[in-house]
Design a protein around this motif. Structure first.
Motif, PDB file in Angstrom:
ATOM      1  N   HIS A   1      -5.522  20.024 -26.324  1.00 31.75           N
ATOM      2  CA  HIS A   1      -4.531  20.286 -25.278  1.00 31.75           C
ATOM      3  C   HIS A   1      -5.219  20.762 -24.003  1.00 31.75           C
TER       4      HIS A   1
ATOM      5  N   SER B   1       0.285  21.630 -34.800  1.00 31.59           N
ATOM      6  CA  SER B   1      -0.081  22.103 -33.469  1.00 31.59           C
ATOM      7  C   SER B   1       1.072  21.930 -32.487  1.00 31.59           C
ATOM      8  N   GLU B   2       1.229  22.913 -31.627  1.00 29.76           N
ATOM      9  CA  GLU B   2       2.313  22.869 -30.640  1.00 29.76           C
ATOM     10  C   GLU B   2       2.160  21.693 -29.681  1.00 29.76           C
ATOM     11  N   PHE B   3       0.931  21.393 -29.300  1.00 27.28           N
ATOM     12  CA  PHE B   3       0.700  20.380 -28.267  1.00 27.28           C
ATOM     13  C   PHE B   3      -0.107  19.198 -28.814  1.00 27.28           C
TER      14      PHE B   3
ATOM     15  N   ARG C   1       5.499  14.765 -33.185  1.00 31.45           N
ATOM     16  CA  ARG C   1       6.309  15.206 -34.324  1.00 31.45           C
ATOM     17  C   ARG C   1       7.354  14.174 -34.721  1.00 31.45           C
TER      18      ARG C   1
ATOM     19  N   ALA D   1       3.378  26.874 -37.472  1.00 28.62           N
ATOM     20  CA  ALA D   1       3.110  26.412 -36.108  1.00 28.62           C
ATOM     21  C   ALA D   1       1.794  26.990 -35.603  1.00 28.62           C
TER      22      ALA D   1
ATOM     23  N   PRO E   1       0.289  27.627 -32.092  1.00 25.86           N
ATOM     24  CA  PRO E   1       0.643  27.593 -30.667  1.00 25.86           C
ATOM     25  C   PRO E   1      -0.542  27.302 -29.760  1.00 25.86           C
TER      26      PRO E   1
END
Length: 272
Positions: free
Chosen positions: A160, A211-213, A219, A238, A240
């Motif tokens: 990210h 992973s968030e990003f 997803r 999660a 972040p």
């Protein structure tokens, strides 16, 4: 050991498996974080930079898992806690199916796409499009591996925030990608074999770590199938602020998530 690997620590056995075209090097800081409490092995999978040869007839998830089992047999690990990222997560589910995983932590795992879907083909085309850059980097060697021109397109898929990736780690990523001996042929094997099946049969204590990003395995197109089909005992976690290969950006965060998974797994029986 037969293959390229990093092993450190003592305690319960933890196996770390990397993503497609990468190598055990992406885990080295996570190994350092975990080694105070665990016997940690970051293993380069067959067909990847420094790993054992993967014969053409063995191309695919099953063949990779066979090679890893041979490595585990050499060191006397009947079972271990398996942590896999991307392709490593997909292979981790296969090792769980074979009874080699005491628990499984799947970080942004592969294999969640639908068979012959546009998403599956787009992913393959993306790797094919990246291959000329990897091939040129192979020809030029370390002169290319350390250059932003070669690093940016590949690290962008992994992370990210590319600015937090250590330059030495980024260089090793390019070395690994450019030296992956099964890069193109195994893509055809993945298409032949299709996505993961039998997710509802997972029995070992399992965490799905997302992973968030993650801009590579979105997803809704890749991960949601795991959420929908895995048994209720599987925990979703999660991560972040990080992308598809989170160990490159925040190894401390990844190590903390693995520790939490192992602590939880010690008190969980999965499915009897």
């Amino acid at each position: 050991m037969v293959t390229s690997a990093r092993r450190a620590g003592a305690g319960e056995r933890v196996l770390l498996l990397h993503g497609f075209t990468l190598s055990h090097h992406v885990w080295h800081r996570v190994v350092d974080e975990l080694a105070s409490d665990y016997d940690v092995l970051a293993l380069t999978m067959p067909g990847h930079w420094g790993g054992p040869r993967l014969r053409w007839r063995d191309l695919g998830i099953s063949g990779i898992a066979d090679g890893i089992e041979r490595e585990l047999d050499v060191i006397g690990w009947d079972t271990c806690h398996v942590v896999g990222n991307s392709l490593g997560g997909q292979v981790g589910f296969e090792l769980e199916r074979r009874g080699r995983a005491a628990s499984l932590a799947a970080i942004n795992p592969g294999g969640g796409w639908k068979r012959f879907s546009a998403t599956e083909f787009r992913m393959g085309i993306g790797f094919v499009a990246q291959f000329p850059l990897a091939a040129l980097a192979r020809v030029l060697g370390d002169r290319a591996a350390s250059q932003p021109l070669f690093q940016r397109p590949i690290i962008r898929n992994c992370s990210h925030d590319m600015s937090v990736v250590d330059p030495a780690d980024a260089t090793d990523v390019i070395r690994a990608v450019s030296r992956c001996s099964v890069y193109l042929p195994i893509l055809l094997a993945f298409l032949r074999d299709g996505p993961l099946t039998g997710l509802d049969a997972v029995r070992a204590p399992t965490s799905l770590i997302i992973s968030e990003f993650d801009s590579f395995f979105l997803r809704e197109k890749f991960i949601q199938r795991f959420v929908d089909e895995l048994p209720d005992h599987v925990q979703e976690v999660a991560l972040p602020g990080v992308g598809h290969i989170p160990a490159l950006e925040n190894p401390q965060l990844v190590a903390a998530a693995i520790r939490a998974h192992l602590d939880t797994a010690a008190h969980r029986d999965g499915v009897a």
